[in-house]
Design a protein around this motif. Sequence first.
Motif, PDB file in Angstrom:
ATOM      1  N   VAL A 184       7.333  -1.900   1.714  1.00  0.00           N
ATOM      2  CA  VAL A 184       6.578  -1.298   0.608  1.00  0.00           C
ATOM      3  C   VAL A 184       7.408  -0.188  -0.020  1.00  0.00           C
ATOM      4  O   VAL A 184       8.398   0.262   0.560  1.00  0.00           O
ATOM      5  CB  VAL A 184       5.235  -0.681   1.100  1.00  0.00           C
ATOM      6  N   GLN A 185       6.965   0.261  -1.189  1.00  0.00           N
ATOM      7  CA  GLN A 185       7.589   1.440  -1.789  1.00  0.00           C
ATOM      8  C   GLN A 185       6.814   2.661  -1.307  1.00  0.00           C
ATOM      9  O   GLN A 185       5.581   2.701  -1.394  1.00  0.00           O
ATOM     10  CB  GLN A 185       7.552   1.340  -3.310  1.00  0.00           C
ATOM     11  N   LEU A 186       7.562   3.622  -0.770  1.00  0.00           N
ATOM     12  CA  LEU A 186       6.965   4.819  -0.172  1.00  0.00           C
ATOM     13  C   LEU A 186       5.908   5.482  -1.065  1.00  0.00           C
ATOM     14  O   LEU A 186       6.144   5.697  -2.253  1.00  0.00           O
ATOM     15  CB  LEU A 186       8.088   5.830   0.113  1.00  0.00           C
ATOM     16  N   GLN A 219       8.892   1.532   4.929  1.00  0.00           N
ATOM     17  CA  GLN A 219       8.811   2.202   3.619  1.00  0.00           C
ATOM     18  C   GLN A 219      10.201   2.356   3.003  1.00  0.00           C
ATOM     19  O   GLN A 219      11.138   2.766   3.685  1.00  0.00           O
ATOM     20  CB  GLN A 219       8.192   3.591   3.788  1.00  0.00           C
ATOM     21  N   VAL A 253       4.841  -1.572   8.954  1.00  0.00           N
ATOM     22  CA  VAL A 253       5.179  -1.267   7.557  1.00  0.00           C
ATOM     23  C   VAL A 253       6.511  -0.520   7.467  1.00  0.00           C
ATOM     24  O   VAL A 253       6.704   0.492   8.132  1.00  0.00           O
ATOM     25  CB  VAL A 253       4.044  -0.440   6.897  1.00  0.00           C
ATOM     26  N   ASP A 275       1.786   0.722  -0.130  1.00  0.00           N
ATOM     27  CA  ASP A 275       2.057   1.378   1.154  1.00  0.00           C
ATOM     28  C   ASP A 275       0.729   1.703   1.858  1.00  0.00           C
ATOM     29  O   ASP A 275       0.528   1.374   3.035  1.00  0.00           O
ATOM     30  CB  ASP A 275       2.867   2.665   0.864  1.00  0.00           C
ATOM     31  N   THR A 297      -0.561  -0.202   5.252  1.00  0.00           N
ATOM     32  CA  THR A 297      -0.711   0.604   6.462  1.00  0.00           C
ATOM     33  C   THR A 297      -2.144   0.506   6.992  1.00  0.00           C
ATOM     34  O   THR A 297      -2.352   0.355   8.198  1.00  0.00           O
ATOM     35  CB  THR A 297      -0.332   2.075   6.151  1.00  0.00           C
TER      36      THR A 297
END
Length: 282
Positions: free
Chosen positions: A174-176, A195, A193, A181, A185
């Motif tokens: 995922v993108q932080l 990040q 996950v 995200d 999570t």
Amino acid sequence: MKKILAAIVTCTLSVCLLAGCGGAEGGDKASDVGAQSAAENTQSGGDSAADDSGAAAFTTVNEGVLTMATNAAFPPYEYYEGDEIVGIDAEIAKAIADKLGLELKIEDMEFNSIVIAVDGGKADMGLAGMTVTDERKETVNFTDSYATGIQAIIVADDSDIAGLDDLKEKKIGVQLATTGDTYATEDFGADYVEQYNKGADAVMALKQGKIDAVIIDKQPALSFIESTEGLKILDTDYVQEDYAACIAKSNEPLLEAVNGALSELKEDGTIQGILDKYIKAE
Ligand code: GLN
């Protein structure tokens, strides 16, 4: 400080005397501060902000400039074309700035820093394919929504992951600090996950087989799989979302002004025109 306070009190008192306010109102500290900042707004907000409806004038971080915070790694909403940041949000921001008589300046930063920059008075508005969430609303205000988004799942062409249920105990990129995200999570557990700072980095890790799937907004997902061979988007719509600009809670006049501009730009078809230019009909 004491001097300034004394000046405000004197000033407020004399305004009160002139205007003939009642004692209860005149002595209210909160309204003194309100009067002070309203006066500042009118001085530095630029004449363009005042309108006939008597709405309060807004301030911007730099006078005459609308500073937009974004993360320009999110096509087709914001991305680089040469040195220039282009895309849906860049064009919408330009149209808003034009309506408000301001020059547009775009500041590129990590997605995670946008809300902080807006809340901290470093940027006037965050426009970044940003989803309206209750958590973000605790820190910033959101304008009316200008587009919708859907979370998509990207996997390798030959993956045996066919739907959400198959994601259990798989490594998800995922993108932080994005909503992808948060959902990943919540639904699959932080242990599963990974990040990344940029969506493109998550997609690259997927391509290299380091992770099993990427959860990210659908439009960037489409754009990433177009430029990366061997990946596909699953035919499941994970979560539907609303995109809006975020603005500091302390700057309600700017929120109103941007909402006013947005509603005109929706009405005259500008927003739809910009969306259609970048998003191909499915
Ligand atoms: N819509 C997602 C969010 O708001 C992702 C936005 C982005 O990465 N620019 O969290």
